[in-house]
Enzyme design. Structure first.
Site, mmCIF file in Angstrom:
data_model
loop_
_atom_site.group_PDB
_atom_site.id
_atom_site.type_symbol
_atom_site.label_atom_id
_atom_site.label_comp_id
_atom_site.label_asym_id
_atom_site.label_seq_id
_atom_site.Cartn_x
_atom_site.Cartn_y
_atom_site.Cartn_z
ATOM 1 C CE LYS A 40 -0.167 -0.357 4.989
ATOM 2 N NZ LYS A 40 -0.846 -0.930 6.134
ATOM 3 N NE ARG A 134 -6.037 0.477 11.588
ATOM 4 C CZ ARG A 134 -4.837 0.206 11.105
ATOM 5 N NH1 ARG A 134 -3.836 1.019 11.308
ATOM 6 N NH2 ARG A 134 -4.617 -0.896 10.416
ATOM 7 C CE1 TYR A 253 14.846 31.153 3.729
ATOM 8 C CE2 TYR A 253 14.701 28.782 3.397
ATOM 9 C CZ TYR A 253 14.488 30.074 2.936
ATOM 10 O OH TYR A 253 13.926 30.280 1.720
ATOM 11 C CG MET A 310 10.213 23.455 -0.555
ATOM 12 S SD MET A 310 9.091 24.595 -1.380
ATOM 13 C CE MET A 310 8.371 25.447 -0.003
HETATM 14 C C1 LIG Z 1 -0.019 -1.871 6.730
HETATM 15 C C2 LIG Z 1 -0.565 -3.150 7.179
HETATM 16 C C3 LIG Z 1 0.277 -4.263 7.348
HETATM 17 C C4 LIG Z 1 1.777 -4.177 7.274
HETATM 18 O O1 LIG Z 1 2.256 -3.597 8.446
HETATM 19 P P1 LIG Z 1 3.789 -3.396 8.804
HETATM 20 O O2 LIG Z 1 3.794 -2.903 10.174
HETATM 21 O O3 LIG Z 1 4.326 -2.391 7.827
HETATM 22 O O4 LIG Z 1 4.468 -4.717 8.645
HETATM 23 C C5 LIG Z 1 -0.317 -5.471 7.644
HETATM 24 N N1 LIG Z 1 -1.656 -5.571 7.796
HETATM 25 C C6 LIG Z 1 -2.488 -4.528 7.667
HETATM 26 C C7 LIG Z 1 -3.948 -4.696 7.847
HETATM 27 C C8 LIG Z 1 -1.973 -3.268 7.373
HETATM 28 O O5 LIG Z 1 -2.800 -2.218 7.278
#
Ligand SMILES: *Cc1c(COP(=O)(O)O)cnc(C)c1O
Length: 359
Positions: A40, A134, A253, A310
């Site tokens: 992701k 969550r 800066y 930046m």
């Molecule tokens: C992002 C995520 C993972 C991976 O988590 P890490 O801590 O990066 O290994 C696994 N399961 C779910 C549901 C996630 O949202």
């Protein structure tokens, strides 16, 4: 047609072999379970396509994204059915889209279950909330007839405190086991990267590492030191100006750095807009990638002077007289060390690497 623009003066170099090696270690470490991969957020900033290709090559068959659009980006690389969409269907259109493309949604609520069933959905995954509060179906809804109609491939849950020794881990594990006993599924999955260090009771048949694949260490006190992961990427940026300053002159800066001696400084083309955050001001360092370093020695680190701006960062080049305008520097960005230096999480440090890099 204007001519094609030259590439920007900064690049993120991802090493597919090291990514593959990290995943292979995590897969082996998952024992009887197999490892999937969280890709992701553009594979935590490293480039979802490159990462997915590299991991598919070494045998990864389960990929996790957050949104269906992220999944769609990968269907020309791996089988759509191997891509699990963690946020699940957001609307009837989204459910229809996933069904048409063949992506696998993770069902997180009764509403999502009906969206998916109404779309004529086939196989899906099911996320059960065992305490993180969550995303995920409440334990009390597991017996709902809608859930009974789903064809669940992976029954998963997500740990809230896997990176600590917390009693909550065991509580969540027992609830997940209970859920697995209620809803039939092909695979059972609980552990993210940190969860893998909690041991085989947490593996089920599929683990879901993300951070570890990218070189992060999710626990400060890993119980198992037999796993050693590579940093599978490096950052390089061009030296766009070199100048000499006298003792007493300041840099950047707010003039936060004052030279105590005549100093040769270099302006490097990377700044906070690229994800090289102001937390690195006076703390970061870079090295000369063109120099051969004896592996037994510490590389010669060129410290960041003054504030990161930046688009630019200034480093001390006094001890690297061979570096000139147009040369490239490597920005040191080991995640555990970076987290220590900046106080940010390794996740933030990776995912904020900006969109201006050539990957
Ligand atoms: C992002 C995520 C993972 C991976 O988590 P890490 O801590 O990066 O290994 C696994 N399961 C779910 C549901 C996630 O949202």
């Amino acid at each position: 047609m204007p001519p094609e623009a030259p590439p920007p003066p900064l690049r993120l170099i991802v090493d597919s072999d090291l990514l593959g090696a990290n995943w292979t270690q995590l897969n082996r470490h998952s024992g009887a379970a197999r490892a999937g991969a969280a890709v992701k957020a553009n594979a935590y900033g490293l480039g979802a396509e490159t990462v997915t290709r590299a991991l598919a090559k070494v045998g990864c068959r389960d990929f996790f994204v957050a949104h269906s659009s992220e999944g769609a980006q990968l269907v020309s690389i791996v089988d759509a059915a191997s891509i699990s969409v963690l946020h699940g269907p957001q609307s009837a259109e989204d459910a229809a889209f996933m069904a048409a493309v063949g992506l696998r949604p993770v069902i997180n609520s009764l509403r999502q279950a009906s969206l998916w069933l109404d779309a004529g959905g086939g196989a899906c995954d099911l996320m059960v909330d065992t305490g993180i509060n969550r995303l995920g179906l409440a334990m009390g809804d597991l017996g709902d007839p809608l859930i009974g109609r789903l064809q669940v491939l992976t029954l998963m849950s997500h740990l809230a405190c896997a990176d600590e020794d917390s009693p909550m881990n065991e509580v969540q594990r027992l609830r997940w086991r209970e859920a697995c006993a209620i809803v039939p599924s092909r695979d059972q999955s609980l552990a993210n990267s940190a969860g893998i260090s909690l041991g085989p009771d947490y593996y089920g048949t599929l683990t879901r590492p993300g951070l570890s694949i990218y070189g992060g260490t999710p626990r400060n006190n890993p119980q198992d030191k037999s796993i050693w992961l590579y940093t599978p990427f490096r950052i390089e940026a061009a030296l766009i100006q070199v100048r000499e300053i006298a003792a007493g002159e300041t840099v950047g800066y707010n003039a936060t750095f004052t030279a105590s001696r005549p100093t040769r400084i270099g302006v490097v083309s990377i700044g906070y807009a690229d994800g090289y955050l102001r937390a690195w001001s006076g703390k970061g360092s870079m090295i000369n990638p063109g120099r051969w370093y004896d592996p037994r020695e510490q590389p010669l680190e060129l410290p960041v002077l003054g504030r990161v701006s930046m688009d630019m960062t200034v480093v001390d080049l006094t001890h690297e007289p061979e570096l000139h305008e147009g040369d490239w520097l490597q920005v040191l960005y080991s995640l555990p060390r970076a987290a220590g230096a900046t106080g940010l999480s390794q996740y933030e440090l990776l995912t904020t690497l900006g969109g201006r890099f050539v990957r």
